[in-house]
Design a protein around this motif. Structure first.
Motif, short mmCIF file in Angstrom:
data_model
loop_
_atom_site.label_atom_id
_atom_site.label_comp_id
_atom_site.label_asym_id
_atom_site.label_seq_id
_atom_site.Cartn_x
_atom_site.Cartn_y
_atom_site.Cartn_z
N UNK A 285 0.82 -1.21 0.00
CA UNK A 285 0.00 0.00 0.00
C UNK A 285 0.86 1.27 0.00
N UNK A 286 1.93 1.23 0.78
CA UNK A 286 2.77 2.44 0.95
C UNK A 286 3.53 2.84 -0.32
N UNK A 287 3.72 1.89 -1.23
CA UNK A 287 4.49 2.22 -2.44
C UNK A 287 3.63 2.85 -3.53
N UNK A 288 2.29 2.88 -3.28
CA UNK A 288 1.38 3.37 -4.34
C UNK A 288 0.95 4.81 -4.12
N UNK A 289 1.73 5.60 -3.41
CA UNK A 289 1.33 6.99 -3.17
C UNK A 289 1.88 7.89 -4.29
N UNK A 290 1.29 9.09 -4.39
CA UNK A 290 1.75 10.05 -5.40
C UNK A 290 3.20 10.45 -5.13
N UNK A 291 3.56 10.50 -3.84
CA UNK A 291 4.93 10.87 -3.45
C UNK A 291 5.93 9.88 -4.06
N UNK A 292 5.66 8.59 -3.84
CA UNK A 292 6.57 7.57 -4.38
C UNK A 292 6.53 7.61 -5.91
N UNK A 293 5.34 7.75 -6.49
CA UNK A 293 5.22 7.81 -7.95
C UNK A 293 6.06 8.95 -8.53
N UNK A 294 6.09 10.06 -7.82
CA UNK A 294 6.82 11.23 -8.31
C UNK A 294 8.33 11.08 -8.24
N UNK A 295 8.80 10.15 -7.41
CA UNK A 295 10.25 10.02 -7.20
C UNK A 295 10.86 8.76 -7.80
N UNK A 296 10.01 7.79 -8.11
CA UNK A 296 10.53 6.47 -8.49
C UNK A 296 11.35 6.49 -9.79
N UNK A 297 11.01 7.38 -10.71
CA UNK A 297 11.78 7.42 -11.96
C UNK A 297 13.23 7.82 -11.70
#
Ligand code: DC
Length: 238
Positions: A93-105
């Protein structure tokens, strides 16, 4: 039926994981969500202050920590899906936030991070009977995969789907915010130096803008049936 490796690549939010899960379930294959692995490393970096408020990554500290970052998958008996486990903790659940999405690339563009994740993916997929989705599966992780799909979809439809997914988890964003984030991620994924997102020459393009989940599944099952037929024909000729 001969066990094969299925590689699904494509842009963000094209429905890769939905199709991959459905295929794995239908075929009794393992599913490996490689994006979840890069998201887990990103979460680790966030939780350990390796990424600051201005979104700068302390790459040196991350590389030092890399041997301590363990990423694996475990079956969730409630959802019947594989959850990603980071150092023993279920972080699906914690990996699906907008924060993580914005940094994962940014995190997934780091060579050493990719090398570690790719080695794990190859290990997990070495026995075949596996569906993997990501950005470099057909081009780099399993270039000899028997079936490669490259998924595309209209950006508006992708943004709408992702917005719905976010809101189902209580995270609310405008369609413009979601679309900007997706396009930014696509740009980063296609322009990075280390195994950027590209379509493998032998991949089948699947545009699912106007296809239902069932139609996509049927399309791919037909491709697999054709593959099996071709391989039987080839065997009988030798
Ligand atoms: O599939 P996803 O949106 O969960 O992937 C998150 C990010 O991880 C994506 O923006 C790029 C990166 N990624 C990658 O570089 N290589 C992969 N095989 C899978 C994901």
């Amino acid at each position: 039926m001969q066990k094969i490796t299925i590689a699904i690549d494509g842009y963000s939010s094209c429905g890769k994981s939905t199709l991959a899960k459905a295929l794995a379930q239908r075929l009794g294959y393992n599913y490996i969500d490689t994006g979840a692995m890069y998201r887990a490393v990103t979460l680790y970096a966030l939780e350990n202050n390796i990424i600051d408020d201005a979104e700068n990554i302390d790459v040196e500290t991350l590389l030092k920590a890399l041997p301590k970052i363990e990423v694996s998958f475990e079956l969730n008996t409630k959802t019947h899906n594989s959850d990603v486990i980071l150092n023993g903790v279920d972080v699906e659940r914690d990996i699906r936030t907008m924060k993580v999405s914005g940094l994962v690339s940014k995190v997934s563009a780091i060579k050493e991070v990719r090398e570690k994740m790719v080695a794990l993916q190859r290990q997990m997929g070495k026995k075949k009977a596996v569906v993997l989705d990501g950005r470099d599966i057909g081009t780099h992780v399993f270039p000899k995969a028997e079936l490669k799909l490259f998924m595309i979809a209209d950006p508006d439809i992708r943004a709408k789907r992702r917005q719905t997914e976010f809101s189902s988890k209580g995270q609310y964003f405008t369609i413009q915010e979601v679309e900007m984030s997706l396009l930014k991620r696509d740009m980063a994924d296609i322009s990075r130096e280390e195994s950027p997102l590209t379509q493998a020459d032998d991949a089948v393009i699947l545009d699912n803008s106007d296809l239902t989940r069932e139609e996509q599944l049927e399309f791919v099952l037909k491709l697999i049936a054709d593959l099996q037929f071709i391989s039987r024909e080839e065997q009988s000729q030798h």
